[in-house]
Design an enzyme around this catalytic site. Structure first.
Site, PDB file in Angstrom:
ATOM      1  CG  ASP A   1      -1.770   1.219   1.380  1.00  0.00           C
ATOM      2  OD1 ASP A   1      -2.434   1.566   0.385  1.00  0.00           O
ATOM      3  OD2 ASP A   1      -1.808   1.856   2.450  1.00  0.00           O
ATOM      4  CB  SER A   2       0.314   4.808  -0.575  1.00  0.00           C
ATOM      5  OG  SER A   2      -0.886   4.893   0.171  1.00  0.00           O
TER       6      SER A   2
ATOM      7  N   GLY B   1      -3.013   8.995  -3.927  1.00  0.00           N
ATOM      8  CA  GLY B   1      -4.315   9.371  -4.488  1.00  0.00           C
ATOM      9  C   GLY B   1      -4.327  10.596  -5.379  1.00  0.00           C
TER      10      GLY B   1
ATOM     11  CB  CYS C   1      -3.179   0.441  -2.330  1.00  0.00           C
ATOM     12  SG  CYS C   1      -3.184   2.188  -2.768  1.00  0.00           S
TER      13      CYS C   1
ATOM     14  CB  THR D   1      -4.814   4.815  -5.032  1.00  0.00           C
ATOM     15  OG1 THR D   1      -5.747   5.417  -4.130  1.00  0.00           O
ATOM     16  CG2 THR D   1      -4.303   5.845  -5.992  1.00  0.00           C
TER      17      THR D   1
ATOM     18  CD  GLU E   1       0.271   6.602   6.132  1.00  0.00           C
ATOM     19  OE1 GLU E   1       1.459   6.559   6.487  1.00  0.00           O
ATOM     20  OE2 GLU E   1      -0.347   5.614   5.681  1.00  0.00           O
TER      21      GLU E   1
ATOM     22  CB  CYS F   1      -9.437   4.843   0.600  1.00  0.00           C
ATOM     23  SG  CYS F   1      -7.795   5.245   1.252  1.00  0.00           S
ATOM     24  CB  THR F   2      -6.752  -0.117   2.095  1.00  0.00           C
ATOM     25  OG1 THR F   2      -5.620   0.643   1.615  1.00  0.00           O
ATOM     26  CG2 THR F   2      -7.239  -1.046   1.007  1.00  0.00           C
ATOM     27  CG  HIS F   3      -4.943   4.990   4.466  1.00  0.00           C
ATOM     28  ND1 HIS F   3      -4.416   4.555   3.273  1.00  0.00           N
ATOM     29  CD2 HIS F   3      -3.888   5.424   5.204  1.00  0.00           C
ATOM     30  CE1 HIS F   3      -3.103   4.728   3.278  1.00  0.00           C
ATOM     31  NE2 HIS F   3      -2.746   5.255   4.442  1.00  0.00           N
TER      32      HIS F   3
END
Ligand code: DGL
Length: 278
Positions: free
Chosen positions: A13-14, A46, A76, A78, A155, A187-189
């Site tokens: 992921d990012s 993103g 992710c 994105t 984050e 969005c996985t966040h």
């Protein structure tokens, strides 16, 4: 590298978003080894051009394969929007599992015919989202928000603070006024702020977290390939970041519910991931 049952699942992921998918994978397959890569040196993805996200995703895939990954989970939305098709065409011998906004189950579940979708600008712009909407929205009205700044708050581990609440209220209020009854987390966040979303939207609004379904898909593919690890072992996870390893390490217990060692890696010309000393 030969593929063994003990080979790890590669996840990227990012940043910390993929930990929501990793958590579901750990819950369903605790015996599996995992290599996790968070590209925190490049976050957020993103707002980046698709081509650049493809380049990062290819390099990270090479990095994970070099660590023996037997399957790659693009955890992710994105990166899946920008690169999943490309990766499948490039690495023909590798199995990939990616993310797509869960419009299908949402369209099936909604009673009001209105669904909120939270995702990044790149995800909304990608062909993957357009195709999911075309195939599954079925006359259901989708209200979209990019929740600007939410990824950065998550984050930092800010899951309940004032700024996180402000972003989510701004995104959700107009949707709630239009009577949505379902929210898709694209969005996985975002699964990490489900409690806050639920608090703002009320318990009657259904929030769809795709992580458990993605973990089940990983499990199915490993089973079909005869690649499941011995169920009597406890798999461990190795974490890599292109950002600050101490920051990621301190967030693991909060987001994943377990701790782990994090190694720092760097980028060469933004196209190759390289190990770093110390
Ligand atoms: N976690 C990523 C996703 O699922 C996005 C975060 C970012 O913008 O980097 O879309």
């Amino acid at each position: 590298m030969p593929m063994l049952l003990t080979s790890p699942i590669g996840i990227f992921d990012s940043g910390v978003g993929g930990l929501s998918v990793l958590k579901a994978i750990r819950a369903q397959m605790p015996e599996e080894m995992v290599v996790y890569f968070g590209d925190q040196g490049h976050i957020p993805y993103g707002s980046r051009p698709m081509e650049q996200i493809r380049e990062f995703s290819e390099a990270i895939t090479n990095f994970l394969l070099a660590r023996g990954a037997k399957i790659i989970v693009v955890a992710c939305n994105t990166a899946s929007a920008a690169a999943l098709k490309y990766l499948r065409g490039k690495f023909l011998h590798v199995q990939f599992v990616g993310m797509e906004p869960a419009v299908k189950p949402a369209a099936e579940a909604t009673q009001t015919g209105r669904v909120g979708v939270l995702a990044t600008p790149a995800t909304f712009q990608g062909a993957l989202y357009a195709s999911v909407v075309e195939r599954f929205a079925n006359g259901v009205e989708l209200l979209q928000s990019t929740c600007n700044g939410l990824v950065q708050q998550i984050e930092r581990g800010n899951l309940h603070g004032a700024e996180t609440r402000r972003i989510l209220e701004n995104a959700l209020r107009p949707m709630l006024e239009k009577n949505i009854d379902t929210v898709v987390l694209g969005c996985t966040h975002y699964p990490f702020v489900i409690p806050l979303i639920q608090e703002i939207a009320g318990e009657n609004v259904r929030v769809i977290d795709p992580a458990p379904a993605v973990a089940r898909q990983v499990k199915r593919l490993l089973e079909a390939g005869g690649l499941r690890n011995d169920p009597s072992v406890r798999g461990d996870v190795r974490f890599y970041t292109s950002g600050d390893p101490d920051a990621l390490k301190s967030l693991l217990p909060v987001l994943l519910g377990e701790s782990g060692e994090v190694e720092r890696v760097g980028w060469r010309h933004d196209s190759v991931v390289v190990p770093l000393e110390g």
